[in-house]
Design a protein around this motif. Structure first.
Motif, short mmCIF file in Angstrom:
data_model
loop_
_atom_site.label_atom_id
_atom_site.label_comp_id
_atom_site.label_asym_id
_atom_site.label_seq_id
_atom_site.Cartn_x
_atom_site.Cartn_y
_atom_site.Cartn_z
N TRP A 5 -24.43 22.28 15.24
CA TRP A 5 -23.10 22.74 14.81
C TRP A 5 -22.91 22.42 13.34
N GLN A 9 -18.73 26.04 10.95
CA GLN A 9 -18.39 26.56 12.28
C GLN A 9 -17.21 25.80 12.89
N ILE A 10 -17.21 24.48 12.74
CA ILE A 10 -16.10 23.67 13.26
C ILE A 10 -14.81 24.02 12.53
N GLN A 11 -14.90 24.11 11.21
CA GLN A 11 -13.73 24.42 10.40
C GLN A 11 -13.14 25.79 10.77
N GLN A 12 -14.00 26.79 10.92
CA GLN A 12 -13.54 28.14 11.26
C GLN A 12 -12.90 28.18 12.64
N LEU A 13 -13.47 27.41 13.58
CA LEU A 13 -12.91 27.38 14.94
C LEU A 13 -11.50 26.80 14.93
N ILE A 14 -11.33 25.66 14.25
CA ILE A 14 -10.01 25.04 14.16
C ILE A 14 -9.03 25.94 13.42
N GLN A 15 -9.52 26.56 12.34
CA GLN A 15 -8.68 27.46 11.55
C GLN A 15 -8.16 28.61 12.41
N LYS A 16 -9.05 29.20 13.21
CA LYS A 16 -8.68 30.36 14.01
C LYS A 16 -7.82 29.99 15.21
N GLN A 17 -8.25 28.95 15.96
CA GLN A 17 -7.61 28.65 17.23
C GLN A 17 -6.33 27.82 17.10
#
Length: 267
Positions: A5, A9-17
């Motif tokens: 990971w 990828q972690i940043q984009q996931l938190i940003q989106k969700q």
């Protein structure tokens, strides 16, 4: 972690969700319902505050707060030098002097109290006007001195020892109260409104550049510290270990996986 990971990828996931996705109405309803349920639970009637809050923790908190002498002095200085405090102090002194003079005159000269309370009396108008001017003039000249005096008195009254005992006395007064007293301070019927107001704050701040920057930097800092740690250790941070996975999670997941297989959904 870094093999499976990336930080992006972690940043984009938190940003989106989280930051770009508003909370659902159903979630807000559930939050309000769970708070209401906790407040009206019958166990609150027979459970006291000291049953759920350890006295040693309260004592450590009291000692910690009492020990912050310099921080406390700064807070007191900020308060007494605020214009709102000066206005409050002025009004308090004026009202106290008026009450004292009215009471004093009434006791010394029977009948004069009723006379001085006549709303449209010329004597009262002149007397109050002169008195107010005199008091205002004095206070304007001496408000700085009065504020400094207030600061000294507050610092003396809230020194380390007195503040500790003040907190201890509050604890002894409330520790035997049932948890149901919380309903006196929280309007259960208004929870949907208060939870909604709290959500409005979150809904605004989640879209600000400030929070986006905070989340970005926070996640990056966490990733740098943990990128070379195994997932086994990361899961242990969440109290998830091999035993839990083998016994508890397996019992939970096996029926789910079987359902996915039998329905063809997995395929």
């Amino acid at each position: 972690l870094q093999h499976l990971w990336t930080f992006e990828q972690i940043q984009q996931l938190i940003q989106k969700q989280i930051l770009e996705t508003p909370a659902s109405d159903f979630l807000l309803e559930q939050i309000a319902e769970h708070i209401r349920f906790a407040l009206i639970h019958p166990a609150n009637e027979n459970t006291t505050i000291e049953d759920v809050i350890p006295v040693l923790t309260i004592d450590r908190i009291a000692q910690y707060v009492a020990s912050k002498e310099e921080h406390r002095k700064k807070i007191i200085k900020t308060i007494v030098n605020n214009p709102a405090f000066s206005a409050l102090l002025t009004q308090l002194i004026q009202q106290t002097m008026h009450d004292y003079l009215d009471e004093s005159m009434s006791k010394r000269v029977p009948g004069v109290g009723r006379f001085m309370k006549m709303g449209k009396s010329v004597l009262e108008t002149v007397t109050d006007s002169n008195l107010d001017d005199t008091i205002n003039h004095y206070l304007q000249k001496n408000i700085l001195k009065l504020s400094q005096m207030s600061e000294r008195v507050l610092n003396q009254h809230f020194d380390n020892d007195k503040l500790y005992h003040f907190q201890a006395n509050i604890w002894h007064k409330v520790k035997s109260m049932p948890l149901s007293v919380l309903k006196n301070y929280v309007e259960v019927q208004d929870l949907s409104k208060t939870v909604g107001l709290g959500h409005e704050i979150w809904d605004h701040i989640r879209q600000t550049s400030y929070l986006k920057q905070q989340v970005h930097d926070g996640v990056y800092t966490w990733y740098v510290r943990n990128q070379e740690r195994n997932f086994d250790l990361l899961l242990r941070d969440l109290n998830i270990n091999e035993s839990l996975i083998q016994h508890e999670l397996t019992q939970l997941l096996v029926p789910v996986l079987q359902q996915l297989v039998t329905t063809g959904h997995l395929r």
